[in-house]
Design a protein around this motif. Structure first.
Motif, PDB file in Angstrom:
ATOM      1  N   MET A   1      26.296  44.968  18.300  1.00 49.22           N
ATOM      2  CA  MET A   1      26.035  45.817  19.439  1.00 49.22           C
ATOM      3  C   MET A   1      25.076  45.102  20.393  1.00 49.22           C
ATOM      4  SD  MET A   1      23.962  49.429  19.411  1.00 49.22           S
ATOM      5  CE  MET A   1      22.691  49.574  20.643  1.00 49.22           C
ATOM      6  N   LYS A   2      25.460  45.093  21.657  1.00 49.39           N
ATOM      7  CA  LYS A   2      24.628  44.450  22.661  1.00 49.39           C
ATOM      8  C   LYS A   2      23.495  45.379  23.061  1.00 49.39           C
ATOM      9  CE  LYS A   2      24.923  42.029  27.071  1.00 49.39           C
ATOM     10  NZ  LYS A   2      25.788  41.631  28.179  1.00 49.39           N
ATOM     11  N   ALA A   3      22.293  44.823  23.211  1.00 52.40           N
ATOM     12  CA  ALA A   3      21.132  45.639  23.582  1.00 52.40           C
ATOM     13  C   ALA A   3      21.320  46.205  24.982  1.00 52.40           C
ATOM     14  CB  ALA A   3      19.865  44.800  23.516  1.00 52.40           C
ATOM     15  N   PRO A   4      21.001  47.490  25.189  1.00 49.62           N
ATOM     16  CA  PRO A   4      21.070  48.049  26.547  1.00 49.62           C
ATOM     17  C   PRO A   4      20.149  47.293  27.489  1.00 49.62           C
ATOM     18  CG  PRO A   4      20.799  49.792  24.908  1.00 49.62           C
ATOM     19  CD  PRO A   4      20.594  48.494  24.190  1.00 49.62           C
ATOM     20  N   ARG A   5      20.577  47.146  28.718  1.00 48.46           N
ATOM     21  CA  ARG A   5      19.818  46.368  29.693  1.00 48.46           C
ATOM     22  C   ARG A   5      18.411  46.933  29.896  1.00 48.46           C
ATOM     23  NH1 ARG A   5      22.884  44.896  35.122  1.00 48.46           N
ATOM     24  NH2 ARG A   5      24.105  43.789  33.547  1.00 48.46           N
ATOM     25  N   TYR A   6      18.289  48.266  29.845  1.00 47.54           N
ATOM     26  CA  TYR A   6      16.986  48.883  30.138  1.00 47.54           C
ATOM     27  C   TYR A   6      15.946  48.613  29.057  1.00 47.54           C
ATOM     28  CZ  TYR A   6      19.127  52.641  27.294  1.00 47.54           C
ATOM     29  OH  TYR A   6      19.754  53.367  26.310  1.00 47.54           O
ATOM     30  N   TRP A   7      16.352  48.089  27.914  1.00 45.71           N
ATOM     31  CA  TRP A   7      15.356  47.735  26.902  1.00 45.71           C
ATOM     32  C   TRP A   7      14.417  46.645  27.417  1.00 45.71           C
ATOM     33  CZ3 TRP A   7      17.768  47.232  21.316  1.00 45.71           C
ATOM     34  CH2 TRP A   7      18.175  48.500  20.881  1.00 45.71           C
ATOM     35  N   PHE A   8      14.938  45.741  28.220  1.00 47.31           N
ATOM     36  CA  PHE A   8      14.170  44.551  28.578  1.00 47.31           C
ATOM     37  C   PHE A   8      14.025  44.297  30.072  1.00 47.31           C
ATOM     38  CE2 PHE A   8      16.056  43.655  24.363  1.00 47.31           C
ATOM     39  CZ  PHE A   8      14.890  43.475  23.632  1.00 47.31           C
ATOM     40  N   ASP A   9      14.742  45.033  30.937  1.00 48.86           N
ATOM     41  CA  ASP A   9      14.693  44.681  32.360  1.00 48.86           C
ATOM     42  C   ASP A   9      13.760  45.554  33.190  1.00 48.86           C
ATOM     43  OD1 ASP A   9      15.996  47.095  32.700  1.00 48.86           O
ATOM     44  OD2 ASP A   9      17.781  46.251  33.663  1.00 48.86           O
ATOM     45  N   GLY A  10      13.041  46.478  32.555  1.00 45.49           N
ATOM     46  CA  GLY A  10      12.074  47.292  33.271  1.00 45.49           C
ATOM     47  C   GLY A  10      12.632  48.560  33.894  1.00 45.49           C
ATOM     48  N   SER A  11      13.951  48.775  33.801  1.00 43.55           N
ATOM     49  CA  SER A  11      14.524  49.999  34.358  1.00 43.55           C
ATOM     50  C   SER A  11      14.275  51.183  33.425  1.00 43.55           C
ATOM     51  CB  SER A  11      16.023  49.826  34.610  1.00 43.55           C
ATOM     52  OG  SER A  11      16.705  49.514  33.402  1.00 43.55           O
ATOM     53  N   ARG A  12      14.387  52.385  33.959  1.00 42.35           N
ATOM     54  CA  ARG A  12      14.044  53.590  33.200  1.00 42.35           C
ATOM     55  C   ARG A  12      15.190  53.964  32.252  1.00 42.35           C
ATOM     56  NH1 ARG A  12      10.380  57.612  33.494  1.00 42.35           N
ATOM     57  NH2 ARG A  12      10.992  59.757  33.010  1.00 42.35           N
ATOM     58  N   PRO A  13      14.890  54.196  30.975  1.00 42.45           N
ATOM     59  CA  PRO A  13      15.937  54.609  30.036  1.00 42.45           C
ATOM     60  C   PRO A  13      16.481  55.986  30.410  1.00 42.45           C
ATOM     61  CG  PRO A  13      13.959  53.881  28.879  1.00 42.45           C
ATOM     62  CD  PRO A  13      13.579  54.033  30.313  1.00 42.45           C
ATOM     63  N   PRO A  14      17.740  56.250  30.110  1.00 40.92           N
ATOM     64  CA  PRO A  14      18.299  57.570  30.404  1.00 40.92           C
ATOM     65  C   PRO A  14      17.625  58.662  29.585  1.00 40.92           C
ATOM     66  CG  PRO A  14      19.853  56.226  29.149  1.00 40.92           C
ATOM     67  CD  PRO A  14      18.736  55.327  29.545  1.00 40.92           C
ATOM     68  N   LEU A  15      17.725  59.871  30.062  1.00 38.87           N
ATOM     69  CA  LEU A  15      17.051  61.003  29.431  1.00 38.87           C
ATOM     70  C   LEU A  15      17.485  61.199  27.990  1.00 38.87           C
ATOM     71  CD1 LEU A  15      15.125  63.409  29.778  1.00 38.87           C
ATOM     72  CD2 LEU A  15      17.082  64.750  30.600  1.00 38.87           C
ATOM     73  N   HIS A  16      18.788  61.075  27.728  1.00 38.92           N
ATOM     74  CA  HIS A  16      19.261  61.302  26.354  1.00 38.92           C
ATOM     75  C   HIS A  16      18.678  60.271  25.383  1.00 38.92           C
ATOM     76  CE1 HIS A  16      22.177  58.107  27.418  1.00 38.92           C
ATOM     77  NE2 HIS A  16      22.241  57.894  26.121  1.00 38.92           N
ATOM     78  N   ALA A  17      18.495  59.025  25.849  1.00 36.58           N
ATOM     79  CA  ALA A  17      17.925  57.987  24.990  1.00 36.58           C
ATOM     80  C   ALA A  17      16.467  58.286  24.680  1.00 36.58           C
ATOM     81  CB  ALA A  17      18.056  56.619  25.658  1.00 36.58           C
ATOM     82  N   ARG A  18      15.738  58.777  25.668  1.00 36.95           N
ATOM     83  CA  ARG A  18      14.328  59.116  25.434  1.00 36.95           C
ATOM     84  C   ARG A  18      14.201  60.289  24.466  1.00 36.95           C
ATOM     85  NH1 ARG A  18      12.320  60.413  30.930  1.00 36.95           N
ATOM     86  NH2 ARG A  18      14.410  60.016  31.744  1.00 36.95           N
ATOM     87  N   ALA A  19      15.127  61.257  24.571  1.00 35.21           N
ATOM     88  CA  ALA A  19      15.106  62.397  23.647  1.00 35.21           C
ATOM     89  C   ALA A  19      15.406  61.945  22.217  1.00 35.21           C
ATOM     90  CB  ALA A  19      16.113  63.449  24.101  1.00 35.21           C
ATOM     91  N   LEU A  20      16.402  61.084  22.076  1.00 35.67           N
ATOM     92  CA  LEU A  20      16.749  60.587  20.751  1.00 35.67           C
ATOM     93  C   LEU A  20      15.634  59.723  20.166  1.00 35.67           C
ATOM     94  CD1 LEU A  20      20.513  59.673  21.296  1.00 35.67           C
ATOM     95  CD2 LEU A  20      19.603  61.521  19.871  1.00 35.67           C
TER      96      LEU A  20
END
Length: 323
Positions: free
Chosen positions: A1-20
């Motif tokens: 599985m490829k790491a989501p871009r927001y893990w490392f590029d400074g963008s804000r994670p989506p709401l569902h990811a923050r809840a999980l």
């Protein structure tokens, strides 16, 4: 599985990811409340990281096992054997063991070190098996989060390029545990890769990954990487951070056609058919899974972890007190 871009590029994670991530954190804390660490009769050294994906644990494990052997220890390596078939079955791992049964990293460690390697989902059982087989120290590959086995020394490996990303727990970020966990380990090793301009911070020991040869998978004499300088090659990497391998080849003046696969990818012969007769250079971890169908154009590029001598003095001194 490829790491989501927001893990490392400074963008804000989506709401569902923050809840999980909040659920993940609560579940981890609850699990720790019920864990009762089990002590075994010999010292246990654990190597791991705080982020998901690769950070250089396997090269460090190989380097530590080799240094322990040189210092008169008989180390054995305990591993879960990530991604292997029939994961509930404990196995002894030899250099010729099928990676499908043992996992790619345990096979690589067995081949590089000659040490006894045991894969078992139960780390306590693996440690006891190694001790019964004559090992006087147990080295756990990727074991920081496996708290059932009581450890005497903990070593955290940090990716020098990515570090902790956005610092958030999975899946909002790459963290298996919060960064505060780092304060409790005994040694922090910064994997700088092949770069010379990555500086270790206070309390970190730098580890460079040294390369210099390409080994033909079909057998034969090793070639210096300089032989490929100025040439185009296919570069294959199915590791946590494929770009690290690609950058290493470029640093040797090699013009690469990159082919990134998922970490622990199971290769078929078709995966390595690129429509041209260029040489194919791949990581050692990939190579152990490609031996069956490798041809004369396929090469493995081994790496060795180099650390300051002061690190080895400090580590061996700590372990000597445990004997």
């Amino acid at each position: 599985m490829k790491a989501p871009r927001y893990w490392f590029d400074g963008s804000r994670p989506p709401l569902h990811a923050r809840a999980l991530a909040r659920i993940y954190g609560a579940a981890s804390r609850l699990r720790l409340k019920f864990v009762r660490p089990r002590k075994v009769s010999k010292p246990v050294l654990v190597i791991g990281n705080l982020i998901a994906g690769g950070s250089g644990k396997t090269p460090l494990t190989i380097a530590i096992v080799a240094r322990l052997q040189a210092a008169g220890w008989t180390p054995g390596v305990a591993s879960r054997g990530y991604g292997r078939d029939d994961a509930r079955t404990p196995r002894w791992v030899e250099p010729v063991t099928d990676p499908k049964l043992a996992g790619d990293e345990p096979v690589l460690i067995a081949a590089r070190t000659g040490a006894k390697v045991r894969v078992d989902a139960d780390r306590v059982a693996a440690a006891k098996a190694l001790i019964a087989a004559g090992c006087d120290i147990v080295v756990c590959d990727d074991g920081l989060q496996h708290y059932r086995l009581r450890r005497d020394v903990e070593i955290e490996v940090i990716d020098g390029a990515r570090r902790y990303g956005n610092g958030l727990l999975i899946p909002a970020g790459p963290m298996r545990e919060l960064a505060a966990r780092s304060a409790g380990v005994d040694f922090r090793v910064l994997n700088t890769g092949s770069a010379t301009d990555v500086a270790a911070e206070f309390g970190e020991w730098p580890m460079r990954l040294l390369t210099g040869q390409a080994l033909p998978l079909a057998g034969g004499r090793a070639l210096p990487l300089s032989r490929f300088a100025g040439q185009r090659v296919h570069a294959v990497a199915g590791i946590g951070d494929p770009e690290r391998f690609f950058a290493t080849l470029r640093s040797h003046g090699i013009a690469i056609v990159p082919h990134a696969f998922a970490d622990h990818h199971r290769y078929t012969a078709e995966d390595l058919r690129f429509g041209s007769d260029l040489p194919v250079l791949m990581t050692e971890k990939d190579a152990v899974k490609c031996m069956r169908f490798a041809g004369e154009r396929h090469y493995s590029v081994p790496v060795s972890g180099e650390l300051p001598e002061a690190f080895w003095i400090a580590l061996l001194d700590r372990l000597a007190r445990l004997r």
